[in-house]
Enzyme design. Structure first.
Site, mmCIF file in Angstrom:
data_model
loop_
_atom_site.group_PDB
_atom_site.id
_atom_site.type_symbol
_atom_site.label_atom_id
_atom_site.label_comp_id
_atom_site.label_asym_id
_atom_site.label_seq_id
_atom_site.Cartn_x
_atom_site.Cartn_y
_atom_site.Cartn_z
ATOM 1 N N HIS A 9 1.388 7.130 2.810
ATOM 2 C CA HIS A 9 0.945 8.536 2.691
ATOM 3 C C HIS A 9 0.173 8.872 3.957
ATOM 4 C CE1 HIS A 9 -0.708 11.942 0.033
ATOM 5 N NE2 HIS A 9 -1.106 12.188 1.285
ATOM 6 N N HIS B 260 -0.535 12.040 7.108
ATOM 7 C CA HIS B 260 -0.333 13.376 7.693
ATOM 8 C C HIS B 260 -0.342 13.253 9.205
ATOM 9 C CE1 HIS B 260 -1.090 15.560 3.863
ATOM 10 N NE2 HIS B 260 -1.828 14.483 3.612
ATOM 11 N N LEU B 261 0.805 13.549 9.823
ATOM 12 C CA LEU B 261 0.876 13.465 11.290
ATOM 13 C C LEU B 261 0.618 14.817 11.946
ATOM 14 C CD1 LEU B 261 3.929 11.102 11.933
ATOM 15 C CD2 LEU B 261 1.522 10.607 12.385
ATOM 16 N N ARG B 262 0.711 15.886 11.154
ATOM 17 C CA ARG B 262 0.606 17.250 11.691
ATOM 18 C C ARG B 262 1.763 17.534 12.640
ATOM 19 N NH1 ARG B 262 -2.648 17.801 7.557
ATOM 20 N NH2 ARG B 262 -4.828 17.383 7.927
ATOM 21 N N ASN C 104 3.229 18.965 4.505
ATOM 22 C CA ASN C 104 2.439 20.204 4.343
ATOM 23 C C ASN C 104 2.109 20.861 5.682
ATOM 24 O OD1 ASN C 104 0.684 18.044 4.899
ATOM 25 N ND2 ASN C 104 -1.045 19.012 3.862
ATOM 26 N N LYS D 221 7.407 15.727 -2.205
ATOM 27 C CA LYS D 221 5.978 15.795 -2.515
ATOM 28 C C LYS D 221 5.651 17.029 -3.340
ATOM 29 C CE LYS D 221 1.559 14.856 -2.016
ATOM 30 N NZ LYS D 221 0.735 14.909 -0.827
ATOM 31 N N HIS E 175 0.546 14.975 -5.771
ATOM 32 C CA HIS E 175 -0.890 15.210 -5.579
ATOM 33 C C HIS E 175 -1.404 15.579 -6.975
ATOM 34 C CE1 HIS E 175 -4.446 16.699 -3.125
ATOM 35 N NE2 HIS E 175 -4.739 17.016 -4.381
ATOM 36 N N HIS F 86 -3.001 9.035 -3.658
ATOM 37 C CA HIS F 86 -4.453 8.924 -3.414
ATOM 38 C C HIS F 86 -5.282 8.988 -4.695
ATOM 39 C CE1 HIS F 86 -3.738 13.221 -3.523
ATOM 40 N NE2 HIS F 86 -3.335 13.291 -2.265
ATOM 41 N N LEU G 133 -9.721 15.525 -0.205
ATOM 42 C CA LEU G 133 -9.239 15.860 -1.549
ATOM 43 C C LEU G 133 -8.142 14.889 -1.949
ATOM 44 C CD1 LEU G 133 -9.198 19.719 -1.083
ATOM 45 C CD2 LEU G 133 -10.763 18.398 -2.529
ATOM 46 N N ASP H 163 -3.674 8.571 3.451
ATOM 47 C CA ASP H 163 -3.956 10.014 3.455
ATOM 48 C C ASP H 163 -4.680 10.387 4.749
ATOM 49 O OD1 ASP H 163 -3.733 12.567 2.589
ATOM 50 O OD2 ASP H 163 -5.394 12.492 1.171
ATOM 51 N N HIS I 24 -8.191 16.685 11.217
ATOM 52 C CA HIS I 24 -8.528 18.087 11.494
ATOM 53 C C HIS I 24 -9.455 18.033 12.695
ATOM 54 C CE1 HIS I 24 -7.036 19.907 7.727
ATOM 55 N NE2 HIS I 24 -7.437 18.791 7.126
ATOM 56 N N ALA J 291 -10.557 19.905 4.428
ATOM 57 C CA ALA J 291 -10.563 18.624 3.703
ATOM 58 C C ALA J 291 -9.617 17.665 4.403
ATOM 59 C CB ALA J 291 -10.103 18.848 2.274
HETATM 60 O O1 DOR Z 1 -8.143 15.628 2.127
HETATM 61 C C1 DOR Z 1 -6.961 15.950 2.169
HETATM 62 N N1 DOR Z 1 -6.391 16.407 3.304
HETATM 63 N N2 DOR Z 1 -6.226 15.863 1.050
HETATM 64 C C2 DOR Z 1 -4.976 16.327 0.991
HETATM 65 O O2 DOR Z 1 -4.420 16.264 -0.058
HETATM 66 C C3 DOR Z 1 -4.361 16.969 2.164
HETATM 67 C C4 DOR Z 1 -4.995 16.555 3.411
HETATM 68 C C5 DOR Z 1 -4.622 17.448 4.571
HETATM 69 O O3 DOR Z 1 -3.431 17.700 4.761
HETATM 70 O O4 DOR Z 1 -5.521 17.863 5.302
HETATM 71 ZN ZN ZN Z 2 -2.293 13.806 1.705
#
Ligand code: DOR
Ligand code: ZN
Length: 500
Positions: A180, A182-184, A208, A264, A301, A337, A380, A408, A412, A424
């Site tokens: 799990h 997130h690479l953005r 996402n 997802k 999620h 998560h 989150l 996860d 940011h 988050a």
């Molecule tokens: O803390 C989080 N950040 N929880 C998530 O479910 C998404 C993630 C994000 O994409 O920033």
């Molecule tokens: Zn996530």
């Protein structure tokens, strides 16, 4: 701890010598021990008293870190009515705790007690090791370790195998995978992809983005952008975002694309970029049906919409998840998560797997507020209670095949973390493996590390085990303050393991 024949200050002979003064050569240990002592004395004193020279380093560490003033008393200098054997300022109302390294007969603490009598409000003493030789002391003494704790662990090994003494402890495991991540997109990929695949071979890439990744075509284009930055030969495994416009023909074609790994489910507005998420789960039953037929894993999620932030996961598990499982018993599900003991229980008792993040294994909700609000600990699902963390740790270190690592990792920029409406997400990819290794090691569960961090997830997703290996060496590693625009988890902390 040294093994041999030692003459103690009390005149007795001993086979063991606790050389706590030597801690100055191991700052990360000194710091850890200082933090542990502080936990025992927090709120109970306004003044620390160090005894030269043994306890001065640790006492100074606690004093400066937790801002408790300190005095020093030289025990062997007799009190001739002048103050020169007490260094530092004090008041009779100061609640004072004496800090010492080792207690044997209690002699040196007692001498200090005599000096301080009537000058401060002496509430007790805290030591690192109690040699358990029946000390006498007129104040309460709290010890972090007892001699018997050491006897139970590695004193014997030291004795019989001198060669091992200088050997550095190492753990060799198959290269980890992150189920799990997130690479953005865009500029961020440069940093995020590098740190992902430096430490992970396979990574399940979350969809996402803005707009969300809802077709296989979009996912493959996104993968191409990732590949441009992929210098560690990692394997990004792509996901789709469960969306009303998802195409049934994409679901039917899913298994022909080895790059695709699952879909997802984001409940609407529960997290970053989830406004296009699911508001009414029943509207997606036709998609779940096809996913079940096509054997496409559903990653969830698991948080309910519009309930107390600390209860969202438990409510989702109670009210929504059982419905999906009941209607689609063959659908392969990963609850992502997980953060509560309710989730642990549910996974243990149902046909569901789960990922666990490093942050939910090492922190609880108090860590968001410790010493002031810390936006870098906001993620989150939000961090939960200590009991929840304990339940997560217990199943993770057990090696149970239902649980595996999903970091996860969610970068940011520092600005968006620290804004008045902070995002988050925790940037943990540079430290996740080291943190998990330290956790398992501290629980004596390093034999299960590879299962949690590398192979359990492969078993679920039907992936081959990695043939590349990494070595974690026990050598202190200080976490950098930032990577580009991103602040990592455990910023500035010293971790026990380094990846070599
Ligand atoms: O803390 C989080 N950040 N929880 C998530 O479910 C998404 C993630 C994000 O994409 O920033
Ligand atoms: Zn996530």
């Amino acid at each position: 701890v040294k093994v041999g024949e030692f003459k103690l200050r009390s005149g007795e002979m001993s086979k063991y010598y606790f050389d706590m003064k030597n801690l100055v050569s191991y700052p990360y240990l000194l710091k850890k021990i200082g933090d542990e002592i502080y936990k025992n004395i927090a709120g109970k004193c306004d003044l620390l008293c160090g005894i030269p020279i043994g306890s001065i380093p640790i006492c100074s560490y606690i004093s400066t870190t937790y801002e408790i003033p300190m005095i020093m008393v030289r025990p062997s200098v007799k009190n001739y009515g002048i103050r020169d054997n007490i260094v530092g300022e004090y008041n009779p109302t100061d609640r004072c705790i004496i800090i010492d390294d080792v207690i044997t007969s209690g002699g040196s603490i007692e001498e200090v007690v005599e000096v301080l009598e009537g000058k401060v409000d002496l509430v007790g003493a805290a030591v690192i090791v109690d040699r358990e030789q029946g000390y006498t002391c007129s104040v309460v003494v709290e010890s972090l370790f007892k001699r018997s704790d050491f006897e139970e662990c590695n004193l014997k090994t030291n004795e019989v195998n001198n060669e091992d003494e200088n050997k550095v402890f190492e753990i060799k495991i198959r290269k980890p995978n992150d189920f799990h991540h997130h690479l953005r997109d865009g500029e961020t990929l440069k940093t995020s992809v590098e740190h992902c695949f430096r430490n992970f071979k396979n990574a399940v890439v979350m969809p996402n983005l803005v707009p969300p990744v809802i077709t296989i075509e979009q996912a493959l284009e996104y993968k191409n952008r990732i590949e441009e930055q992929n210098h560690y030969n990692g394997n990004p495994m792509m996901t789709l975002y469960l969306h009303k416009d998802i195409k049934i023909e994409d679901l039917r074609a899913f298994k022909n694309h080895k790059e695709m790994i699952g879909i997802k489910l984001y409940p609407q507005n529960v997290t970053t970029n989830s406004k296009d998420g699911v508001a009414n789960i029943e509207e997606f039953n036709h998609i779940f049906k096809v996913m079940e037929q096509e054997d496409i894993p559903l990653m969830i999620h698991g948080e309910a919409i519009n309930v107390d932030i600390f209860k969202k996961e438990a409510v989702f598990i109670e009210s929504t998840l059982p419905k999906i499982i009941k209607s689609f018993p063959k659908l392969r599900i990963v609850l992502e998560h997980i953060s509560t003991k309710e989730a642990v229980e549910f996974v243990l008792n149902n046909n569901v797997h789960a990922t666990i993040t490093p942050q939910h294994l090492i922190m609880d909700r108090n860590d968001i507020f410790r010493g002031g609000i810390n936006p870098h600990h906001y993620c989150l699902p939000i961090l939960k209670k200590i009991e929840d963390k304990k339940a997560l740790v217990e199943v993770a270190i057990s090696g149970n095949p239902k649980f595996f690592l999903g970091t996860d990792n969610a970068p940011h920029s520092e600005g968006s973390k620290l804004s008045c409406c902070g995002c988050a997400g925790i940037f943990n990819s540079p430290v996740a493996v080291q943190i998990i290794a330290e956790l398992f090691y501290n629980h004596g569960s390093e034999d299960n590390l590879e299962k949690f961090i590398s192979t359990n997830g492969c078993d679920f997703y039907g992936l081959p085990y990695n043939e590349e290996y990494i070595t974690l060496r026990e050598e202190p590693w200080v976490v950098p303050k930032r990577y580009g625009d991103f602040v990592p988890l455990m910023i500035g902390e010293t971790l026990l393991f380094n990846i070599i």
